[in-house]
Design an enzyme around this catalytic site. Structure first.
Site, PDB file in Angstrom:
ATOM      1  NE  ARG A 263      59.160   2.352  33.788  1.00 18.13           N
ATOM      2  CZ  ARG A 263      59.542   1.205  34.352  1.00 18.13           C
ATOM      3  NH1 ARG A 263      60.806   0.880  34.403  1.00 18.13           N
ATOM      4  NH2 ARG A 263      58.641   0.385  34.853  1.00 18.13           N
TER       5      ARG A 263
ATOM      6  CE  LYS B  10      53.929  20.049  19.323  1.00 21.35           C
ATOM      7  NZ  LYS B  10      52.905  20.831  18.615  1.00 21.35           N
TER       8      LYS B  10
ATOM      9  CD  GLU C 143      53.798  21.569   8.142  1.00 20.91           C
ATOM     10  OE1 GLU C 143      53.802  22.659   8.747  1.00 20.91           O
ATOM     11  OE2 GLU C 143      53.044  20.616   8.455  1.00 20.91           O
TER      12      GLU C 143
ATOM     13  CE  LYS D  45      59.080  22.014  15.140  1.00 18.16           C
ATOM     14  NZ  LYS D  45      58.288  20.920  14.648  1.00 18.16           N
TER      15      LYS D  45
ATOM     16  CD  GLU E 132      51.641  23.326  20.870  1.00 19.10           C
ATOM     17  OE1 GLU E 132      52.427  22.681  20.172  1.00 19.10           O
ATOM     18  OE2 GLU E 132      50.432  23.385  20.672  1.00 19.10           O
TER      19      GLU E 132
ATOM     20  NE  ARG F 183      56.676  22.311  19.408  1.00 16.35           N
ATOM     21  CZ  ARG F 183      57.486  21.286  19.507  1.00 16.35           C
ATOM     22  NH1 ARG F 183      58.209  21.126  20.605  1.00 16.35           N
ATOM     23  NH2 ARG F 183      57.595  20.399  18.534  1.00 16.35           N
TER      24      ARG F 183
ATOM     25  CG  ASN G 246      50.190  23.346  15.800  1.00 16.58           C
ATOM     26  OD1 ASN G 246      50.680  22.480  15.096  1.00 16.58           O
ATOM     27  ND2 ASN G 246      50.249  23.330  17.117  1.00 16.58           N
TER      28      ASN G 246
ATOM     29  CG  HIS H 261      49.173  22.511  11.560  1.00 20.68           C
ATOM     30  ND1 HIS H 261      49.808  23.534  10.903  1.00 20.68           N
ATOM     31  CD2 HIS H 261      50.009  21.442  11.488  1.00 20.68           C
ATOM     32  CE1 HIS H 261      50.977  23.106  10.455  1.00 20.68           C
ATOM     33  NE2 HIS H 261      51.127  21.847  10.786  1.00 20.68           N
TER      34      HIS H 261
ATOM     35  CG  HIS I 207      45.250  18.585  12.634  1.00 18.53           C
ATOM     36  ND1 HIS I 207      45.740  18.799  13.903  1.00 18.53           N
ATOM     37  CD2 HIS I 207      46.325  18.315  11.874  1.00 18.53           C
ATOM     38  CE1 HIS I 207      47.059  18.667  13.887  1.00 18.53           C
ATOM     39  NE2 HIS I 207      47.428  18.382  12.673  1.00 18.53           N
TER      40      HIS I 207
ATOM     41  CG  HIS J 100      50.346  16.882   7.845  1.00 18.96           C
ATOM     42  ND1 HIS J 100      49.395  17.075   8.817  1.00 18.96           N
ATOM     43  CD2 HIS J 100      51.379  17.715   8.155  1.00 18.96           C
ATOM     44  CE1 HIS J 100      49.834  17.973   9.688  1.00 18.96           C
ATOM     45  NE2 HIS J 100      51.034  18.382   9.311  1.00 18.96           N
TER      46      HIS J 100
HETATM   47  P1  NAD Z   1      55.198  10.549   5.174  1.00 21.02           P
HETATM   48  O1  NAD Z   1      56.069  10.201   6.273  1.00 21.02           O
HETATM   49  O2  NAD Z   1      53.974   9.746   4.969  1.00 21.02           O
HETATM   50  O3  NAD Z   1      56.044  10.530   3.833  1.00 21.02           O
HETATM   51  C1  NAD Z   1      55.405  10.836   2.619  1.00 21.02           C
HETATM   52  C2  NAD Z   1      55.617   9.739   1.559  1.00 21.02           C
HETATM   53  O4  NAD Z   1      56.907   9.878   1.017  1.00 21.02           O
HETATM   54  C3  NAD Z   1      55.521   8.329   2.102  1.00 21.02           C
HETATM   55  O5  NAD Z   1      54.910   7.509   1.142  1.00 21.02           O
HETATM   56  C4  NAD Z   1      56.976   7.943   2.273  1.00 21.02           C
HETATM   57  O6  NAD Z   1      57.186   6.554   2.219  1.00 21.02           O
HETATM   58  C5  NAD Z   1      57.596   8.639   1.093  1.00 21.02           C
HETATM   59  N1  NAD Z   1      59.004   8.981   1.223  1.00 21.02           N
HETATM   60  C6  NAD Z   1      59.634   9.464   2.302  1.00 21.02           C
HETATM   61  N2  NAD Z   1      60.884   9.806   1.991  1.00 21.02           N
HETATM   62  C7  NAD Z   1      61.051   9.499   0.695  1.00 21.02           C
HETATM   63  C8  NAD Z   1      62.128   9.630  -0.204  1.00 21.02           C
HETATM   64  N3  NAD Z   1      63.274  10.215   0.156  1.00 21.02           N
HETATM   65  N4  NAD Z   1      61.980   9.174  -1.464  1.00 21.02           N
HETATM   66  C9  NAD Z   1      60.796   8.626  -1.868  1.00 21.02           C
HETATM   67  N5  NAD Z   1      59.723   8.516  -1.071  1.00 21.02           N
HETATM   68  C10 NAD Z   1      59.857   8.956   0.201  1.00 21.02           C
HETATM   69  O7  NAD Z   1      54.707  12.076   5.260  1.00 21.02           O
HETATM   70  P2  NAD Z   1      55.442  13.424   5.687  1.00 21.02           P
HETATM   71  O8  NAD Z   1      54.772  14.468   4.909  1.00 21.02           O
HETATM   72  O9  NAD Z   1      56.895  13.309   5.669  1.00 21.02           O
HETATM   73  O10 NAD Z   1      55.007  13.575   7.221  1.00 21.02           O
HETATM   74  C11 NAD Z   1      53.664  13.724   7.599  1.00 21.02           C
HETATM   75  C12 NAD Z   1      53.529  13.317   9.025  1.00 21.02           C
HETATM   76  O11 NAD Z   1      54.318  14.154   9.835  1.00 21.02           O
HETATM   77  C13 NAD Z   1      52.119  13.402   9.556  1.00 21.02           C
HETATM   78  O12 NAD Z   1      51.820  12.225  10.260  1.00 21.02           O
HETATM   79  C14 NAD Z   1      52.157  14.585  10.490  1.00 21.02           C
HETATM   80  O13 NAD Z   1      51.241  14.486  11.545  1.00 21.02           O
HETATM   81  C15 NAD Z   1      53.565  14.546  10.980  1.00 21.02           C
HETATM   82  N6  NAD Z   1      54.079  15.820  11.441  1.00 21.02           N
HETATM   83  C16 NAD Z   1      54.661  15.846  12.650  1.00 21.02           C
HETATM   84  C17 NAD Z   1      55.206  17.020  13.118  1.00 21.02           C
HETATM   85  C18 NAD Z   1      55.935  17.036  14.431  1.00 21.02           C
HETATM   86  O14 NAD Z   1      56.275  18.112  14.918  1.00 21.02           O
HETATM   87  N7  NAD Z   1      56.244  15.895  14.990  1.00 21.02           N
HETATM   88  C19 NAD Z   1      55.147  18.184  12.344  1.00 21.02           C
HETATM   89  C20 NAD Z   1      54.540  18.109  11.094  1.00 21.02           C
HETATM   90  C21 NAD Z   1      54.005  16.919  10.656  1.00 21.02           C
HETATM   91  N1  GLY Z   2      54.663  21.088  13.956  1.00 20.87           N
HETATM   92  C1  GLY Z   2      54.251  21.755  15.123  1.00 20.87           C
HETATM   93  C2  GLY Z   2      55.198  21.646  16.254  1.00 20.87           C
HETATM   94  O1  GLY Z   2      56.227  21.029  16.149  1.00 20.87           O
HETATM   95  O2  GLY Z   2      54.957  22.194  17.284  1.00 20.87           O
END
Ligand code: NAD
Ligand code: GLY
Length: 369
Positions: free
Chosen positions: A130, A152, A194, A236, A246, A250, A254, A257, A261, A274
């Site tokens: 939890r 998030k 982003e 942010k 949100e 917030r 997006n 997005h 999406h 993404h």
């Molecule tokens: P990812 O986590 O898939 O990383 C991209 C690629 O880079 C992967 O293959 C990873 O293994 C590689 N990688 C990571 N760090 C590395 C490094 N230092 N050196 C070499 N390779 C490396 O993608 P991302 O773009 O980081 O994140 C996308 C995700 O984030 C999506 O799932 C999206 O929905 C989510 N997201 C969440 C929020 C939130 O607020 N929580 C906001 C934006 C995006």
């Molecule tokens: N990336 C959108 C949020 O964090 O709200």
């Protein structure tokens, strides 16, 4: 609210103010190996580093070594790499490791990787017993400027992206700029999408700065990267500090997005990055803002030009308008089936509103192959 300070000549700290869930975002070079980076974090018996098969071999050893000063046991688990693995089986792999290693409720999870690892680790931390503490150690530009900040957490469902999750804040975010050295250029560009979004939605001056410094960012100039990460995190933190869950504001984060999406889900997760989908989605959302009469076409074209210069796609896949509309109706911002879009009211100011289907269709027709 957010405030920024320099705790050492090489580290910038952006504070995110959320009452008893407040924390710091550390931004600097060489942070992973510096003992000061971890000062004040929970000192539990066990730490579990959650990473993936790409990032683990690069950075787990360094993080493990640093964490051994704080924890008796430093364990790690490597998940498969990819958006398509942001799912129940991967999440369960984290729970299995925690349970088989008899991890107690003080265990600290460290998310070492990009947004996929960060979102899944956060969700695992929210659920295990939890709720256990977790720390974000983002290693992509996208994760450093966006996903690691704000709490998030989620996994994907085949019907909708990030649909299963929780708001759960980390104890700290550690953005070590050195880790970006190993990042593929396509991933750097995805992160830039982003970064770019913060200009139109919150800071027109930052948009101008990005236009002037894009080449330096593409060349991974450290000073430029540090400024971009800092300003993105400040914006942010400012937004999340006002609207953690949100209820309204917030949602501006997006921008791009909703269309993005739809592109990701329509093509199948992992087909486009993404950030690529968000880049193209921002072109569409800026055009929608212009077609709704909120900004002029020149402003929309200015946003598009920056996205194109950043090497991001500006033409979406030809899924057909009906499919876009169908996919967008399962977006989390949709209310009672009505799609709500983040639009630009003026440079540096955004809001959320529905739009007539006919105009959305025009936008889709204008920006798909
Ligand atoms: P990812 O986590 O898939 O990383 C991209 C690629 O880079 C992967 O293959 C990873 O293994 C590689 N990688 C990571 N760090 C590395 C490094 N230092 N050196 C070499 N390779 C490396 O993608 P991302 O773009 O980081 O994140 C996308 C995700 O984030 C999506 O799932 C999206 O929905 C989510 N997201 C969440 C929020 C939130 O607020 N929580 C906001 C934006 C995006
Ligand atoms: N990336 C959108 C949020 O964090 O709200």
């Amino acid at each position: 609210m957010a405030s920024t300070s320099s705790s050492s000549p090489s580290t910038t700290t952006v504070a995110i103010d959320l009452g008893d869930r407040s924390y710091d975002i550390l931004i600097g070079e060489g942070l992973l190996g510096q003992p000061g980076t971890y000062a004040g974090l929970p000192k539990s018996a066990t730490a579990l580093i959650v990473t993936n098969t790409t990032v683990g071999p690069l950075y787990t050893a360094k993080l493990t070594q640093a964490l051994q000063a704080h924890h008796k046991r430093v364990l790690s688990v490597e998940l498969p790499d990819g958006e398509e693995f942001k799912d129940w089986p991967s999440l369960n792999q984290v729970f299995t490791t925690l349970l088989e290693s008899a991890c107690d409720r003080k265990t600290v999870l460290y998310a070492l990787g990009g947004g996929v690892v960060g979102d899944m680790t956060g969700f695992a931390a929210a659920c295990y017993m939890r709720g256990v503490p977790f720390v974000q150690v983002p290693t992509t530009l996208l994760a450093q400027v966006d996903s690691s900040v704000g709490g998030k957490t989620a996994i994907n469902h085949p019907v909708g992206k990030n649909m299963i999750g929780a708001f759960y804040q980390p104890q700290r975010v550690i953005c070590d700029i050195d880790t970006l050295d190993t990042l593929a250029q396509s991933e750097l560009l995805a992160g830039l999408a982003e970064v770019i979004k913060y200009g139109p939605i919150a800071d027109a001056e930052f948009l101008s700065w990005l236009e002037a410094n894009l080449d330096a960012l593409l060349a991974r100039d450290r000073t430029a990267l540090r400024h971009a990460i800092r300003r993105s995190c400040e914006i942010k933190a400012w937004v999340v500090g006002q609207d953690e869950k949100e209820a309204g504001l917030r949602a501006i984060l997006n921008f791009g997005h909703t269309f993005g999406h739809a592109i990701e889900a329509g093509l199948g997760y992992g087909e486009w990055l993404h950030g690529e989908a968000v880049g193209c989605g921002m072109v569409m959302a800026a055009d929608l803002s212009a077609r709704l009469g909120l900004i002029d076409q020149a402003t929309s074209l200015r946003i598009k030009a920056l996205i194109e210069r950043a090497g991001l796609p500006i033409v979406g896949p030809a899924l057909g308008a009906e499919r876009y509309l169908e996919l967008m109706s399962v977006d989390k911002k949709a209310e009672d089936g009505e799609i709500r879009f983040v639009v630009i009211d003026q440079l540096g100011k955004a809001s959320m509103r529905p739009a007539p289907d006919a105009i959305v269709r025009e936008v889709i027709a204008a920006h798909t192959a």
